[in-house]
Motif scaffolding. Structure first.
Motif, short mmCIF file in Angstrom:
data_model
loop_
_atom_site.label_atom_id
_atom_site.label_comp_id
_atom_site.label_asym_id
_atom_site.label_seq_id
_atom_site.Cartn_x
_atom_site.Cartn_y
_atom_site.Cartn_z
N THR A 129 55.39 42.50 37.16
CA THR A 129 55.63 41.57 38.27
C THR A 129 54.60 40.45 38.15
O THR A 129 53.54 40.64 37.53
N PRO A 130 54.83 39.29 38.75
CA PRO A 130 53.88 38.19 38.64
C PRO A 130 52.46 38.56 39.11
O PRO A 130 51.47 38.18 38.48
N GLY A 131 52.33 39.34 40.17
CA GLY A 131 51.01 39.74 40.66
C GLY A 131 50.30 40.65 39.66
O GLY A 131 49.11 40.47 39.37
N GLN A 132 51.01 41.64 39.13
CA GLN A 132 50.42 42.54 38.14
C GLN A 132 50.05 41.76 36.86
O GLN A 132 48.99 41.99 36.28
N ARG A 133 50.95 40.85 36.46
CA ARG A 133 50.70 40.06 35.25
C ARG A 133 49.42 39.25 35.39
O ARG A 133 48.60 39.19 34.47
N SER A 134 49.19 38.65 36.54
CA SER A 134 47.98 37.85 36.76
C SER A 134 46.72 38.71 36.68
O SER A 134 45.73 38.32 36.06
N VAL A 135 46.76 39.88 37.29
CA VAL A 135 45.60 40.77 37.30
C VAL A 135 45.34 41.32 35.90
O VAL A 135 44.19 41.30 35.42
N VAL A 136 46.36 41.83 35.22
CA VAL A 136 46.19 42.41 33.89
C VAL A 136 45.70 41.33 32.92
O VAL A 136 44.81 41.57 32.10
N THR A 137 46.24 40.13 33.02
CA THR A 137 45.80 39.03 32.15
C THR A 137 44.33 38.71 32.40
O THR A 137 43.55 38.58 31.46
N ALA A 138 43.95 38.58 33.66
CA ALA A 138 42.57 38.23 33.99
C ALA A 138 41.59 39.28 33.49
O ALA A 138 40.54 38.94 32.93
N ILE A 139 41.91 40.55 33.65
CA ILE A 139 40.97 41.61 33.31
C ILE A 139 41.11 42.06 31.86
O ILE A 139 40.12 42.09 31.12
N SER A 140 42.31 42.38 31.43
CA SER A 140 42.48 42.97 30.10
C SER A 140 42.55 41.95 28.97
O SER A 140 42.17 42.26 27.85
N VAL A 141 43.06 40.75 29.27
CA VAL A 141 43.16 39.75 28.21
C VAL A 141 41.96 38.81 28.23
O VAL A 141 41.35 38.55 27.19
N GLU A 142 41.62 38.30 29.39
CA GLU A 142 40.52 37.33 29.50
C GLU A 142 39.15 38.00 29.61
O GLU A 142 38.13 37.34 29.46
#
Length: 178
Positions: A129-142
């Motif tokens: 979902t857009p909310g999960q995507r934002s959080v996972v991107t911020a923490i796991s990718v960035e």
């Protein structure tokens, strides 16, 4: 080797070629020292023993001593012979040098962790979902912390933790890892 040292070595070799056995022994001793240093710099990568090059070079010097021009420098002649002997040793060993693993194990890189390619990460993130995507991107990718992600995404830390957990669980389910 500087010019003066080469002149001294050439003078010693000239005297040896005139029949002075002591001069010949001194010349071979000095030649071995020079070739050994030269060979060490060139054989470490291939697992070759520099002493093999030294011994073969000294033998070749003895056999080919008549080919040296007594009015010229001796070091280039000496190193040319050493170079040919190095090539001979490498040819005998074959195109694929054999190196004992114990010689290089300290230099081997540690096994790298499995990493995902960019397109695989993008594909995994698309399932969220857009909310999960934002959080996972911020923490796991960035690589942001929970607190940083919460501040940037204007969420409280508990909501970030829940979204991260649910997002990672969804990715694991999607790609067959529970």
């Amino acid at each position: 080797m500087d010019g003066a040292s080469d002149r001294d070595l050439a003078r010693l070799f000239r005297t040896a070629l005139e029949g002075d056995e002591r001069a010949y022994g001194d010349f071979l001793h000095e030649a071995a020292r020079l070739v050994r240093a030269w060979a060490r710099r060139r054989t470490g990568f291939a697992g070759l023993d520099p002493e093999d090059i030294v011994q073969e070079t000294l033998l070749a010097i003895h056999v080919k001593r008549h080919t040296w021009r007594s009015d010229g420098p001796v070091a280039p002649w000496l190193y040319a012979i050493a170079k040919h002997k190095l090539v001979d040793v490498m040819r005998r060993q074959g195109r694929h040098p054999r190196i004992d693993i114990s010689e290089v194990e300290g230099r081997l890189a540690a096994e790298e962790a499995e990493t995902a390619r960019d397109w695989e990460i993008g594909r995994a993130l698309e399932t969220l979902t857009p909310g999960q995507r934002s959080v996972v991107t911020a923490i796991s990718v960035e690589g942001r912390t929970i607190a940083e992600a919460a501040r940037i995404l204007e969420m409280n830390e508990t909501a970030v933790r829940v979204a991260l957990h649910r997002g990672l669980a969804a990715i694991a389910r999607r790609f067959g890892r529970d």
